[in-house]
Scaffold this active site. Structure first.
Site, mmCIF file in Angstrom:
data_model
loop_
_atom_site.group_PDB
_atom_site.id
_atom_site.type_symbol
_atom_site.label_atom_id
_atom_site.label_comp_id
_atom_site.label_asym_id
_atom_site.label_seq_id
_atom_site.Cartn_x
_atom_site.Cartn_y
_atom_site.Cartn_z
ATOM 1 N N SER A 1 0.682 -1.259 0.021
ATOM 2 C CA SER A 1 -0.074 0.055 0.054
ATOM 3 C C SER A 1 0.835 1.263 0.066
ATOM 4 O O SER A 1 2.211 1.068 0.200
ATOM 5 C CB SER A 1 -1.076 -0.090 1.182
ATOM 6 O OG SER A 1 0.011 -0.023 2.383
ATOM 7 N N TYR A 2 0.288 2.510 -0.002
ATOM 8 C CA TYR A 2 0.939 3.401 -0.029
ATOM 9 C C TYR A 2 1.818 3.933 1.116
ATOM 10 O O TYR A 2 1.359 3.665 2.157
ATOM 11 C CB TYR A 2 -0.072 4.835 0.127
ATOM 12 C CG TYR A 2 0.666 6.168 -0.368
ATOM 13 C CD1 TYR A 2 1.144 6.512 -1.687
ATOM 14 C CD2 TYR A 2 0.910 7.158 0.449
ATOM 15 C CE1 TYR A 2 1.715 7.507 -2.080
ATOM 16 C CE2 TYR A 2 1.225 8.302 0.151
ATOM 17 C CZ TYR A 2 1.743 8.506 -1.055
ATOM 18 O OH TYR A 2 2.288 9.678 -1.522
ATOM 19 N N PRO A 3 3.089 4.100 0.781
ATOM 20 C CA PRO A 3 4.339 3.870 1.899
ATOM 21 C C PRO A 3 4.335 5.322 2.581
ATOM 22 O O PRO A 3 5.343 5.078 3.530
ATOM 23 C CB PRO A 3 5.360 3.580 1.212
ATOM 24 C CG PRO A 3 5.287 4.297 -0.360
ATOM 25 C CD PRO A 3 3.913 4.275 -0.456
ATOM 26 N N ARG A 4 3.695 6.322 2.383
ATOM 27 C CA ARG A 4 3.706 7.309 3.008
ATOM 28 C C ARG A 4 2.539 7.817 3.947
ATOM 29 O O ARG A 4 1.462 8.300 3.401
ATOM 30 C CB ARG A 4 4.303 8.659 2.240
ATOM 31 C CG ARG A 4 5.500 8.732 1.791
ATOM 32 C CD ARG A 4 6.097 9.900 0.922
ATOM 33 N NE ARG A 4 5.443 9.672 -0.432
ATOM 34 C CZ ARG A 4 6.228 9.097 -1.376
ATOM 35 N NH1 ARG A 4 7.416 8.648 -0.966
ATOM 36 N NH2 ARG A 4 5.684 9.015 -2.629
ATOM 37 N N HIS B 1 -4.217 8.052 4.243
ATOM 38 C CA HIS B 1 -3.775 6.779 3.961
ATOM 39 C C HIS B 1 -3.957 5.982 5.362
ATOM 40 O O HIS B 1 -3.456 6.463 6.444
ATOM 41 C CB HIS B 1 -2.407 6.787 3.527
ATOM 42 C CG HIS B 1 -1.919 7.857 2.274
ATOM 43 N ND1 HIS B 1 -2.394 7.378 0.938
ATOM 44 C CD2 HIS B 1 -1.635 9.000 2.505
ATOM 45 C CE1 HIS B 1 -2.242 8.666 0.219
ATOM 46 N NE2 HIS B 1 -1.776 9.625 1.213
#
Length: 651
Positions: free
Chosen positions: A360-363, A421
DNA sequence: GCAAGGTC
């Protein structure tokens, strides 16, 4: 009727388009190779009468982060009045700033898609920067590149803009689960001007302070031959506090003087069968006065003899908690700690795995999984991977006869939610063949972390015993691990049973096998690890999840700090230049503002006040710019001090 | 040649 939706990045646009179209969309290229347009029909938008089955034409597209940047007027073409060398840096505190679009192709694409649209809906991330990017999109949709430079909030284009209060909306969403996205589509809101103001305040302050001090320091250090002609000596409101943490640690190591201490220790028999013994620790810890410890010891030997009395026994269940859902900062900290990987390397690897659709989005700052996410399905995915197959099966197994008792359990909830996120988790099981070593490591770590989050805490039993020997108390604690649970999939931390304690009861008298007065000395702190530095930056609000690694790399590149290997560990040590800068500003009285995190934290706080409506952008910018101007003047008056401190460190 | 913040 046509709606244009614009997300912050292509991956979000694609996923939202997939949900709203039921997978039935048509893809068109844009002028930018990373950005696509997704066309479909959808009946969820509320832009019509009561007829809920009304379909509208939708084009879902995106930008790729910010599309404009703040600069000084006239300096985008080199040789402008405020470019380097053309003005005294002090002028940068009052020079007019201008917001100019970059990424011409991206802007033209948005403008083109919007030409025949009736509504504009912003789908950028729901955080402060996302709100500002939403504003940039709104400007691009209205003006394209016709009005290339736009003074903040004042447009010169005549007439009503095509998009305005009545036909511009903002979707509020925090993850990409279907019902959540549909709900966001049905309940659009407005862009939040306060968040937009907060970001533009941050931009202006950082621009004026960063560029003025960087130009001054570089010129001054170069002119005085303290650095080579091409070396840039930069100042940044995040760079300096980051450097300050490292210098502070090195100073404490340098100034450290070991101190001797003394303490008592006694031991008792483990049980009645063998000769093993258990050491008990003095409840006073240690004392720095040898004579006092000696006096106490003598007194105990005389009056207590060789026996002690059990004064307390506590026996209770204990647990070792599974980790919290994974944030960017935690990922970087743990990859540094477990695998000696720099923050930049681990984030780069996670970024790649995200691009490939494995993670998934890492930030993200979020350490709470949304209740609506189907985590069991994500665990199920991992049955495809030989490394995790058995563990995942056991976790999901309903069969209590064959299972281990380590059942799927909804993850613990942290206290952070960036509203943009979810925590980092594996999306798809991935074959490791085409991955680099770093990518393999990061994927495996994220997956193990995720499975650990969905497991049971490790269970154990803890017994503490306290005894009294004459006037003094001693204690020890023993742990028996009963069920390892999440630890089975999370080998990075250990939890072991200690030696078993003797079976004792309150009031029992125990024989002392040994009594001793011992000595030791305090030891110097260790140099800074990258993992600690990330922790400090995060805790002090220096940078964001996406930029912490950049700031560390930046001050490495400037040679303010340098990595230094020592055995297995890599430490970050400050260089002479780094020390000279921090101590230089310290000596001219600007330590708290420049080498400590206070000023940045204060500014972050002001930005939050802008967001909550308790301060105006104009007041915050004015206040901070005035303060920096004051620091700038102080620095000018005391610049010889910077020189002498530099020479002291390089003499 | 300069900041910090997005993202590729």
């Amino acid at each position: 009727m046509k709606v244009v939706c614009v997300a912050e990045k292509n991956s979000i646009a694609k996923q939202v388009a997939t949900i709203l179209s039921g997978g039935n969309f048509h893809t068109r290229n844009s002028l930018d190779k990373y950005i696509k347009n997704y066309d479909f029909r959808c009946n969820q938008f509320p832009f019509t009468s009561a007829n809920s089955n009304f379909y509208v034409e939708v084009t879902m597209t995106s930008v790729k982060g910010h599309i404009s940047s703040l600069g000084f007027e006239g300096s985008e073409d080199r040789g402008g009045p405020y470019s380097w060398g053309n003005c005294d840096p002090i002028e940068l505190y009052s020079a007019p700033v201008i917001n100019s679009f970059n990424f011409r192709n991206v802007i033209q694409s948005i403008y083109k898609e919007c030409r025949d649209a009736d509504y504009l809906m912003i789908w950028t991330d729901c955080d402060r920067e996302g709100e500002y990017i939403g504003w940039e999109i709104y400007m691009a949709a209205n003006y394209g590149t016709n009005n290339w430079n736009i003074r903040m909030n004042t447009t010169t284009t005549a007439g009503q803009p095509k998009f305005n209060e009545s036909n511009t909306f903002r979707a509020i969403f925090s993850h990409l689960e279907r019902s959540h996205i549909i709900n966001a589509t049905r309940n659009p809101k407005k862009l939040d001007q306060k968040s937009i103001d907060a970001v533009s305040a941050r931009m202006e302050i950082d621009l004026r302070a960063g560029l003025s001090f960087t130009r001054f320091l570089t010129n001054f250090f170069q002119n005085n031959k303290l650095v080579d002609a091409k070396v840039v000596v930069s100042y940044g409101p995040c760079q300096f506090p980051t450097l300050g943490f490292v210098v502070d640690r090195d100073d404490r190591i340098e100034k450290f003087v070991p101190e001797n201490f003394w303490y008592l220790e006694i031991s008792i028999k483990r049980d009645n069968t063998d000769g093993g013994q258990i050491k008990l620790q003095w409840k006073r810890g240690h004392l720095f006065d040898r004579l006092i410890v000696y006096t106490i010891y003598e007194h105990c030997v005389e009056t207590g003899g060789a026996t002690a009395k059990v004064t307390n026994i506590v026996s209770k269940p204990t647990s070792k908690y599974r980790p919290l859902p994974l944030t960017t900062v935690e990922l970087q900290k743990n990859c540094a700690k477990f695998f000696k990987m720099s923050a930049k390397r681990s984030l780069d690897a996670a970024e790649y795995l995200y691009q490939k659709g494995f993670l998934s989005y890492p930030r993200t700052e979020t350490d709470i999984f949304p209740q609506t996410m189907d985590l069991k399905a994500l665990v199920e995915q991992q049955k495809n991977d030989v490394r995790f197959r058995n563990y995942a099966s056991n976790l999901l197994s309903e069969d209590y006869e064959t299972s281990t008792g380590n059942k799927f359990s909804w993850p613990r909830q942290g206290s952070h939610d960036d509203k943009a996120h979810p925590p980092i988790h594996p999306i798809a099981s991935c074959s490791t063949e085409n991955l680099t070593a770093d990518q393999k490591t990061v994927y495996e770590y994220v997956t193990r972390h995720f499975l650990a989050c969905c497991s049971q805490d490790a269970k154990g039993h803890q017994t503490s015993i306290e005894v009294q020997w004459a006037t003094e108390f001693f204690k020890t604690t023993g742990i028996t691990v009963l069920a390892r649970n999440f630890l089975e999939i999370y080998p990075y931390i250990s939890w072991k049973s200690t030696a078993e304690l003797p079976e004792l009861h309150m009031g029992d008298t125990v024989d002392l096998l040994d009594t001793d007065m011992k000595s030791g000395s305090t030891s110097a702190p260790q140099p800074m690890t990258e993992s600690e530095l990330i922790l400090l930056m995060d805790a002090n609000g220096i940078g964001t999840d996406a930029t912490i690694a950049d700031h560390i790399e930046k001050i490495k590149g400037r040679e303010y700090i340098r990595p230094e290997k020592s055995g297995k560990q890599t430490y970050l040590r400050s260089t002479k230049l780094g020390k000279a800068l921090v101590h230089g500003f310290e000596e001219i009285g600007l330590e708290d503002s420049f080498a400590k995190p206070f000023l940045r934290r204060e500014m972050e706080n002001d930005l939050k006040l802008i967001c909550s409506g308790n301060k105006f952008k104009r007041a915050v910018v004015q206040d901070m710019v005035e303060r920096y101007l004051n620091y700038y003047n102080i620095t000018q008056i005391n610049k010889r001090t910077l020189l002498s401190v530099f020479n002291r460190f390089n003499g």
